[in-house]
Scaffold this motif. Structure first.
Motif, PDB file in Angstrom:
ATOM      1  N   ARG A 163      61.181  -2.281  10.730  1.00 41.52           N
ATOM      2  CA  ARG A 163      59.775  -2.004  11.014  1.00 41.52           C
ATOM      3  C   ARG A 163      59.233  -2.988  12.054  1.00 41.52           C
ATOM      4  O   ARG A 163      59.572  -4.170  12.031  1.00 41.52           O
ATOM      5  CB  ARG A 163      58.947  -2.079   9.733  1.00 41.52           C
ATOM      6  CG  ARG A 163      59.290  -1.006   8.721  1.00 41.52           C
ATOM      7  CD  ARG A 163      58.458  -1.144   7.459  1.00 41.52           C
ATOM      8  NE  ARG A 163      58.806  -2.354   6.723  1.00 41.52           N
ATOM      9  CZ  ARG A 163      58.122  -2.814   5.695  1.00 41.52           C
ATOM     10  NH1 ARG A 163      57.034  -2.177   5.283  1.00 41.52           N
ATOM     11  NH2 ARG A 163      58.501  -3.925   5.092  1.00 41.52           N
ATOM     12  N   ILE A 164      58.399  -2.472  12.932  1.00 45.02           N
ATOM     13  CA  ILE A 164      57.784  -3.284  13.983  1.00 45.02           C
ATOM     14  C   ILE A 164      56.460  -3.834  13.477  1.00 45.02           C
ATOM     15  O   ILE A 164      55.653  -3.112  12.875  1.00 45.02           O
ATOM     16  CB  ILE A 164      57.565  -2.440  15.257  1.00 45.02           C
ATOM     17  CG1 ILE A 164      58.912  -1.939  15.783  1.00 45.02           C
ATOM     18  CG2 ILE A 164      56.846  -3.244  16.321  1.00 45.02           C
ATOM     19  CD1 ILE A 164      59.869  -3.031  16.176  1.00 45.02           C
ATOM     20  N   GLY A 207      65.426  -0.013  16.450  1.00 46.74           N
ATOM     21  CA  GLY A 207      66.791  -0.119  15.954  1.00 46.74           C
ATOM     22  C   GLY A 207      67.405  -1.484  16.188  1.00 46.74           C
ATOM     23  O   GLY A 207      67.077  -2.193  17.144  1.00 46.74           O
ATOM     24  N   VAL A 208      68.313  -1.866  15.294  1.00 49.57           N
ATOM     25  CA  VAL A 208      69.212  -3.011  15.507  1.00 49.57           C
ATOM     26  C   VAL A 208      70.631  -2.461  15.422  1.00 49.57           C
ATOM     27  O   VAL A 208      70.922  -1.593  14.591  1.00 49.57           O
ATOM     28  CB  VAL A 208      68.977  -4.138  14.484  1.00 49.57           C
ATOM     29  CG1 VAL A 208      67.629  -4.780  14.696  1.00 49.57           C
ATOM     30  CG2 VAL A 208      69.085  -3.635  13.050  1.00 49.57           C
ATOM     31  N   TYR A 209      71.517  -2.971  16.278  1.00 46.69           N
ATOM     32  CA  TYR A 209      72.794  -2.299  16.501  1.00 46.69           C
ATOM     33  C   TYR A 209      73.970  -3.260  16.429  1.00 46.69           C
ATOM     34  O   TYR A 209      73.831  -4.470  16.660  1.00 46.69           O
ATOM     35  CB  TYR A 209      72.787  -1.601  17.868  1.00 46.69           C
ATOM     36  CG  TYR A 209      71.651  -0.618  18.031  1.00 46.69           C
ATOM     37  CD1 TYR A 209      71.774   0.685  17.588  1.00 46.69           C
ATOM     38  CD2 TYR A 209      70.460  -1.011  18.627  1.00 46.69           C
ATOM     39  CE1 TYR A 209      70.731   1.589  17.731  1.00 46.69           C
ATOM     40  CE2 TYR A 209      69.406  -0.120  18.776  1.00 46.69           C
ATOM     41  CZ  TYR A 209      69.547   1.182  18.314  1.00 46.69           C
ATOM     42  OH  TYR A 209      68.516   2.061  18.441  1.00 46.69           O
ATOM     43  N   LEU A 255      74.859  -6.987  12.965  1.00 46.57           N
ATOM     44  CA  LEU A 255      73.516  -6.422  12.882  1.00 46.57           C
ATOM     45  C   LEU A 255      72.450  -7.514  12.814  1.00 46.57           C
ATOM     46  O   LEU A 255      71.404  -7.421  13.461  1.00 46.57           O
ATOM     47  CB  LEU A 255      73.409  -5.494  11.662  1.00 46.57           C
ATOM     48  CG  LEU A 255      74.141  -4.158  11.759  1.00 46.57           C
ATOM     49  CD1 LEU A 255      74.191  -3.488  10.388  1.00 46.57           C
ATOM     50  CD2 LEU A 255      73.460  -3.239  12.758  1.00 46.57           C
ATOM     51  N   GLN A 256      72.704  -8.554  12.013  1.00 43.68           N
ATOM     52  CA  GLN A 256      71.720  -9.627  11.884  1.00 43.68           C
ATOM     53  C   GLN A 256      71.524 -10.371  13.207  1.00 43.68           C
ATOM     54  O   GLN A 256      70.410 -10.765  13.548  1.00 43.68           O
ATOM     55  CB  GLN A 256      72.138 -10.613  10.791  1.00 43.68           C
ATOM     56  CG  GLN A 256      71.801 -10.157   9.381  1.00 43.68           C
ATOM     57  CD  GLN A 256      71.947 -11.281   8.375  1.00 43.68           C
ATOM     58  OE1 GLN A 256      72.330 -12.398   8.711  1.00 43.68           O
ATOM     59  NE2 GLN A 256      71.655 -10.986   7.116  1.00 43.68           N
ATOM     60  N   GLU A 257      72.612 -10.557  13.941  1.00 37.71           N
ATOM     61  CA  GLU A 257      72.503 -11.240  15.231  1.00 37.71           C
ATOM     62  C   GLU A 257      71.653 -10.433  16.200  1.00 37.71           C
ATOM     63  O   GLU A 257      70.815 -10.974  16.928  1.00 37.71           O
ATOM     64  CB  GLU A 257      73.890 -11.473  15.826  1.00 37.71           C
ATOM     65  CG  GLU A 257      74.757 -12.435  15.040  1.00 37.71           C
ATOM     66  CD  GLU A 257      76.120 -12.616  15.687  1.00 37.71           C
ATOM     67  OE1 GLU A 257      76.221 -13.410  16.632  1.00 37.71           O
ATOM     68  OE2 GLU A 257      77.071 -11.955  15.251  1.00 37.71           O
ATOM     69  N   ASP A 258      71.858  -9.122  16.211  1.00 40.13           N
ATOM     70  CA  ASP A 258      71.050  -8.285  17.086  1.00 40.13           C
ATOM     71  C   ASP A 258      69.606  -8.237  16.603  1.00 40.13           C
ATOM     72  O   ASP A 258      68.669  -8.148  17.400  1.00 40.13           O
ATOM     73  CB  ASP A 258      71.636  -6.868  17.145  1.00 40.13           C
ATOM     74  CG  ASP A 258      70.972  -6.015  18.212  1.00 40.13           C
ATOM     75  OD1 ASP A 258      71.054  -6.381  19.397  1.00 40.13           O
ATOM     76  OD2 ASP A 258      70.354  -4.999  17.854  1.00 40.13           O
ATOM     77  N   GLY A 259      69.414  -8.310  15.267  1.00 38.84           N
ATOM     78  CA  GLY A 259      68.063  -8.305  14.723  1.00 38.84           C
ATOM     79  C   GLY A 259      67.281  -9.550  15.094  1.00 38.84           C
ATOM     80  O   GLY A 259      66.054  -9.495  15.259  1.00 38.84           O
ATOM     81  N   ARG A 276      65.835  -7.879   4.828  1.00 38.75           N
ATOM     82  CA  ARG A 276      65.698  -6.726   3.929  1.00 38.75           C
ATOM     83  C   ARG A 276      66.617  -5.581   4.335  1.00 38.75           C
ATOM     84  O   ARG A 276      67.204  -4.904   3.488  1.00 38.75           O
ATOM     85  CB  ARG A 276      64.253  -6.231   3.939  1.00 38.75           C
ATOM     86  CG  ARG A 276      63.980  -5.055   3.001  1.00 38.75           C
ATOM     87  CD  ARG A 276      62.579  -4.506   3.190  1.00 38.75           C
ATOM     88  NE  ARG A 276      62.423  -3.832   4.464  1.00 38.75           N
ATOM     89  CZ  ARG A 276      62.744  -2.551   4.673  1.00 38.75           C
ATOM     90  NH1 ARG A 276      63.246  -1.817   3.686  1.00 38.75           N
ATOM     91  NH2 ARG A 276      62.572  -1.994   5.856  1.00 38.75           N
ATOM     92  N   VAL A 277      66.753  -5.383   5.641  1.00 37.22           N
ATOM     93  CA  VAL A 277      67.493  -4.231   6.141  1.00 37.22           C
ATOM     94  C   VAL A 277      68.971  -4.544   6.343  1.00 37.22           C
ATOM     95  O   VAL A 277      69.839  -3.721   6.038  1.00 37.22           O
ATOM     96  CB  VAL A 277      66.863  -3.748   7.471  1.00 37.22           C
ATOM     97  CG1 VAL A 277      67.713  -2.651   8.093  1.00 37.22           C
ATOM     98  CG2 VAL A 277      65.451  -3.254   7.232  1.00 37.22           C
TER      99      VAL A 277
END
Length: 577
Positions: A457-458, A518-520, A554-558, A574-575
């Motif tokens: 979420r943004i 998105g996170v990828y 994913l966490q690094e991109d997040g 959370r995600v």
């Protein structure tokens, strides 16, 4: 001085007593009832004032002081009418003042003791039914339902639809669906309870509770939507699925002049996928909302970093191979593949899609909808479209061995295949294909890349909160405290003692988030990874090789989104596990 005889005589004589019963049993019972009600209301004020952002200490003190004054008047006043009036006013008048203040800061649908709220309470607890015709005339909701079997150009052309529009509960259905559209909901859940029908919207991937309906109104609404979707209203136990549409018209802005010309913009077309299921409490219904007016997005709009976008574009434009997008349900896999299709020259290539269901219409693309009841499965349709000379094939989901093997064979015989798999990350997607029974050499020879993704979420730009991050958190993610002094978080993530008294944000409806990105995690298969898959398909060895060649988790991109101020660390955690 009293002698002993007089003392004995006084002791032996009976002590004069009154009639007793100085406490009136009815007055005492009245006091206990009012006191019990006050305890319930005071607890509600304490909890609700914190939720809506009012001063909790002030209102708690007001309620307590009012009750003390009312109690003193009740026990000290000589006249019964003053006792009762003082107790009632002292116990409930501060609560009335609180509700008045509360109604000034909450949205219209959250206000209490309004005519609509009183009618709802009367319908729920007193079972009083109000005539809804007046409400129907008073409210002009700019939405029109289109049944599955009706003509879009003839409102109410179907006899069933005409009868539905005459129902007194038709207005309620319009209001709920229009509210879901305004709140940007992707799903509407109608869940039956003992006395009421719970209404929940899924907004930005999170379930949000809305104002519940009475059970009678909720059941009537379910029947109306079943008629629109051409379902059997008499069957309430077996699951059913169907669809219908709706047109949403532009409303003139309330701030504009009444004489201003109205917009002539075309109405927004909404498609609804309806699914029902029988439960212990009754029939539950879920509606998936698909906005047909939204254009197919591009990779740039999905929140990808530039390097990742360039890699995806290169893979998409390969002459053959397979791109797999994985993630849980609702992670935006189909949206990403639609964006990939937008990068292809669809006028020079023959593009065919297999979907269940077709969510958005794509220009110059042959779209086929899967219907297992009619014998149209992914495997059977995929086998047939290979004879249609396709250049690009989009398979909605790989669910079984046959579909997986045909997709891999198509990728090896000169076709570019896009598909999705339910897996937690890009590496475990290999394990998913192996579990389906696909040979390791076939996976290595056909798969070009695997993209794992999540939706975060943004943060709402109007109410996000700036804060200094904990140095331990920065150290955990290998971030320099000198370089990253401030992060952002949502207002809902702020501790209760740090919250201010400002009203909820209208832009995000008080959630602190608006929209998603998105996170990828992209795994591109090089020769080393392909050899690992052929020789020894070990998930750990494949992951080590992927990280060595530059794959970001994913966490690094997040964290890129966190550093940019688009989302919070709590949302990433959370995600992404």
């Amino acid at each position: 001085m009293i002698d002993n005889f007089n003392l004995i005589q006084l002791w032996a004589s009976p002590f004069p007593r009154g009639e007793g019963f100085y406490f009136d049993i009815y007055s005492l019972g009245f006091f206990i009832v009012i006191y019990a009600a006050w305890i319930h209301l005071s607890a509600w004020v304490d909890e609700d004032s914190s939720d809506v952002g009012l001063d909790v200490s002030f209102w708690n003190m007001s309620v307590i002081c009012g009750a003390l004054v009312g109690g003193l008047v009740f026990w000290g006043s000589p006249k019964p009418i003053l006792c009762f009036a003082g107790l009632i006013l002292g116990a409930f008048l501060p609560v009335v003042f609180y509700i008045t203040t509360r109604n000034s800061v909450v949205p219209e649908d959250k206000k209490l003791l309004t005519p609509d709220h009183l009618k709802f309470l009367a319908e729920k607890y007193l079972k009083i039914r109000f005539n809804s015709e007046g409400v129907k005339e008073a409210k002009n909701i700019p939405i029109r339902f289109i049944g599955k079997s009706s003509d879009k150009n003839k409102p109410g052309g179907d006899t069933k639809i005409s009868r539905v529009e005459e129902s007194e509960y038709y207005q309620v259905s319009l209001e709920v669906i229009y509210e879901a559209f305004q709140m940007r909901a992707t799903d509407v859940h109608l869940e039956p309870g003992k006395e009421e029908m719970s209404v929940r919207f899924r907004i930005d991937g999170i379930m949000n509770q809305r104002e519940p309906l009475t059970r009678q109104t909720g059941d009537a609404m379910v029947n109306i939507l079943k008629v629109l979707a051409n379902l059997d209203i008499s069957e309430k136990r077996k699951p059913q699925d169907g669809s219908f549409s709706a047109e949403v018209f532009d409303q003139p802005d309330g701030d504009n002049d009444e004489d201003a010309p109205k917009k002539s913009k075309k109405p927004t077309i909404l498609d609804f996928r309806v699914a029902t299921a029988g439960s212990v409490a009754g029939e539950k219904m879920v509606l998936r909302i698909l906005d047909g007016s939204k254009s197919m997005g591009s990779l740039k709009k999905l929140g990808m970093r530039d390097k990742l976008k360039d890699q995806i574009e290169a893979i998409v434009n390969q002459p053959h191979g397979m791109l797999i997008v994985c993630g849980p349900t609702g992670a935006g896999k189909s949206t990403t593949l639609y964006a990939c299709l937008s990068e292809i020259d669809r006028f020079q290539k023959n593009v065919i899609t297999l979907e269940n269901p077709v969510e958005y219409q794509i220009e110059n693309v042959t779209q086929i909808e899967i219907n297992p009841k009619a014998g149209k499965t992914f495997a059977s349709e995929l086998r047939s479209i290979l004879r249609q000379d396709p250049d690009v094939i989009y398979v909605g989901e790989i669910r079984d061995k046959e579909t997986a093997e045909i997709s891999c064979q198509a990728a090896q015989t000169g076709h570019m295949v896009f598909t999705t798999v339910h897996a937690n990350d890009s590496v475990t997607a290999f394990g998913r294909l192996l579990d389906l029974g696909v040979a390791p050499f076939m996976i290595a020879n056909s798969v070009s890349a695997i993209l794992s993704q999540r939706l975060v979420r943004i943060l709402c730009p109007k109410c996000k909160v700036k804060y200094r991050p904990n140095p331990e958190i920065l150290k955990k993610f290998n971030l320099s405290p000198d370089k990253y002094e401030f992060f952002y978080k949502s207002k809902s993530e702020v501790k209760p003692e740090e919250k201010d008294d400002s009203p909820p944000c209208n832009n995000c409806s008080g959630t602190g988030f608006r929209g998603r990105s998105g996170v990828y995690e992209l795994l591109v298969l090089n020769e080393n990874i392909k050899n690992l898959i052929r020789d020894n398909p070990s998930v750990g060895a494949i992951r080590e090789e992927a990280v060595r060649t530059g794959m970001k988790y994913l966490q690094e991109d997040g964290l890129r989104q966190v550093v940019a101020g688009n989302t919070s660390i709590q949302e990433i955690l959370r995600v992404c596990k």
